[in-house]
Design an enzyme around this catalytic site. Structure first.
Site, short mmCIF file in Angstrom:
data_model
loop_
_atom_site.label_atom_id
_atom_site.label_comp_id
_atom_site.label_asym_id
_atom_site.label_seq_id
_atom_site.Cartn_x
_atom_site.Cartn_y
_atom_site.Cartn_z
CG ASP A 13 25.47 93.84 68.63
OD1 ASP A 13 24.32 93.75 68.16
OD2 ASP A 13 26.13 92.85 69.00
CG LEU A 14 20.97 93.88 73.47
CD1 LEU A 14 21.10 94.97 74.53
CD2 LEU A 14 19.48 93.59 73.22
CG ASP A 15 21.55 89.64 71.05
OD1 ASP A 15 21.05 89.63 72.17
OD2 ASP A 15 20.87 89.67 70.00
CB THR A 21 21.58 87.47 74.54
OG1 THR A 21 22.15 88.72 74.16
CG2 THR A 21 20.65 87.66 75.72
CE LYS A 49 29.15 85.00 68.58
NZ LYS A 49 30.47 85.22 69.19
CB ILE A 51 22.95 87.13 60.44
CG1 ILE A 51 24.45 87.15 60.17
CG2 ILE A 51 22.14 86.97 59.17
CD1 ILE A 51 24.93 88.12 59.15
NE ARG A 53 13.42 85.84 65.52
CZ ARG A 53 12.36 86.39 66.09
NH1 ARG A 53 11.15 85.98 65.79
NH2 ARG A 53 12.51 87.37 66.97
CB SER A 118 20.04 94.97 68.57
OG SER A 118 19.80 93.59 68.58
CB ALA A 119 20.22 91.91 63.88
CG ASN A 122 13.47 88.23 71.17
OD1 ASN A 122 12.29 88.19 71.51
ND2 ASN A 122 14.00 87.33 70.37
CE LYS A 149 23.76 95.07 63.81
NZ LYS A 149 24.07 94.69 65.22
CD GLU A 173 27.91 94.59 65.83
OE1 GLU A 173 28.23 93.46 66.19
OE2 GLU A 173 26.75 94.88 65.50
CG ASP A 174 29.06 90.19 69.53
OD1 ASP A 174 28.25 90.90 68.90
OD2 ASP A 174 28.80 89.03 69.90
C1 BG6 Z 1 21.45 89.44 66.64
C2 BG6 Z 1 22.15 88.18 67.07
O1 BG6 Z 1 21.69 90.44 67.58
O2 BG6 Z 1 20.04 89.22 66.54
C3 BG6 Z 1 21.78 87.02 66.15
O3 BG6 Z 1 23.56 88.39 67.01
C4 BG6 Z 1 20.27 86.87 66.09
O4 BG6 Z 1 22.38 85.84 66.64
C5 BG6 Z 1 19.64 88.20 65.64
O5 BG6 Z 1 19.89 85.84 65.19
C6 BG6 Z 1 18.12 88.15 65.57
O6 BG6 Z 1 17.60 87.99 66.85
P1 BG6 Z 1 16.08 87.68 67.20
O7 BG6 Z 1 16.05 87.84 68.70
O8 BG6 Z 1 15.24 88.70 66.51
O9 BG6 Z 1 15.79 86.30 66.73
MG MG Z 2 26.17 90.83 68.72
#
Ligand code: BG6
Ligand code: MG
Length: 221
Positions: A13-15, A21, A49, A51, A53, A118-119, A122, A149, A173-174
């Site tokens: 997972d990234l964030d 982030t 987290k 989930i 956007r 990653s969800a 970005n 997820k 994963e966090d």
């Molecule tokens: C996940 C984050 O990686 O991406 C969430 O844990 C975030 O907090 C989700 O809402 C969607 O991200 P983005 O950058 O597409 O708004």
């Molecule tokens: Mg994460």
């Protein structure tokens, strides 16, 4: 004969795992909540987290007891994303979390494949800014999946793109939603964070500075 438990790929997972982030997402959601006249606690944020956007926005609006139509929701999500992108715009490679590069190097040397699952839409921007693209065999982000997820789609797509069976993948994963997603996909899991927050991961580590190949391989036993 190949070991049925052999680890052939790691999916990150990234964030909150590769970069910090998760904090910037929280800051931006909290700012939106404040604009709308309520607050967002760290405990409420924990459930958001991992989930996507729009699903996160729905959770936020529910917390604030606010109703919005599709057009208003799009506006609010764009507003939050604008702030979030501002926060991450100056992100540099030195903002990778401790231990990330050492571990990616170690995996690469051992021919263990590496993916991001990653969800976040970005994710490609962040990967570019922190310059880890050269390590990746697959990058699946929020724009490539239709189910968020805890559905396993993001991780299954990463495994498929790498040509590795789910049983040979380990997911880092966090977020609890992410641990559930990986388990739903038949993958082993390493929770990055605390035991209090993350349940049923095969191993919990505080950060990637607390993992190396030898420790990872204990999951093969
Ligand atoms: C996940 C984050 O990686 O991406 C969430 O844990 C975030 O907090 C989700 O809402 C969607 O991200 P983005 O950058 O597409 O708004
Ligand atoms: Mg994460």
């Amino acid at each position: 004969m190949s070991n049925t438990n052999e680890i052939q790929a790691c999916i990150f997972d990234l964030d909150g795992v590769i970069v910090d982030t998760a904090n910037s997402h929280y800051k931006a959601w909290k700012r939106l909540a404040n604009e709308l006249g309520f607050d967002l606690t760290p405990e409420q944020n924990e459930k958001m987290k991992g989930i996507g956007r729009m699903e996160s926005l729905d959770m936020l609006l529910e917390i604030g007891n606010i109703e919005a139509d599709k057009k208003e929701k799009k506006k609010l999500a764009d507003l939050k994303n604008g702030w979030y992108r501002d926060y991450i715009s100056e992100m540099q490679p030195d903002e990778l979390l401790p231990g990330v590069i050492d571990f990616l190097e170690e995996l690469t040397e051992e021919n263990i494949l590496i993916a991001i699952g990653s969800a976040s839409r970005n994710a490609p921007t962040i990967v570019r800014q922190v310059q880890i693209g050269r390590y990746l065999d697959a990058l699946i982000d929020g724009s490539k999946v239709t189910k968020g997820k805890p559905h396993p789609e993001v991780f299954l797509k990463a495994a498929e793109e790498m040509g590795v069976e789910p049983a040979h993948c380990v997911v880092f994963e966090d977020a609890q939603a992410g641990i559930d997603a990986a388990r739903n996909g038949g993958m082993r899991t390493i929770g990055v964070g605390s035991q209090q927050v993350l349940h049923n991961a095969d191993m919990i580590i505080p950060g990637l500075n607390e993992i190396n190949l030898e420790k990872l391989r204990t999951l093969e036993k």
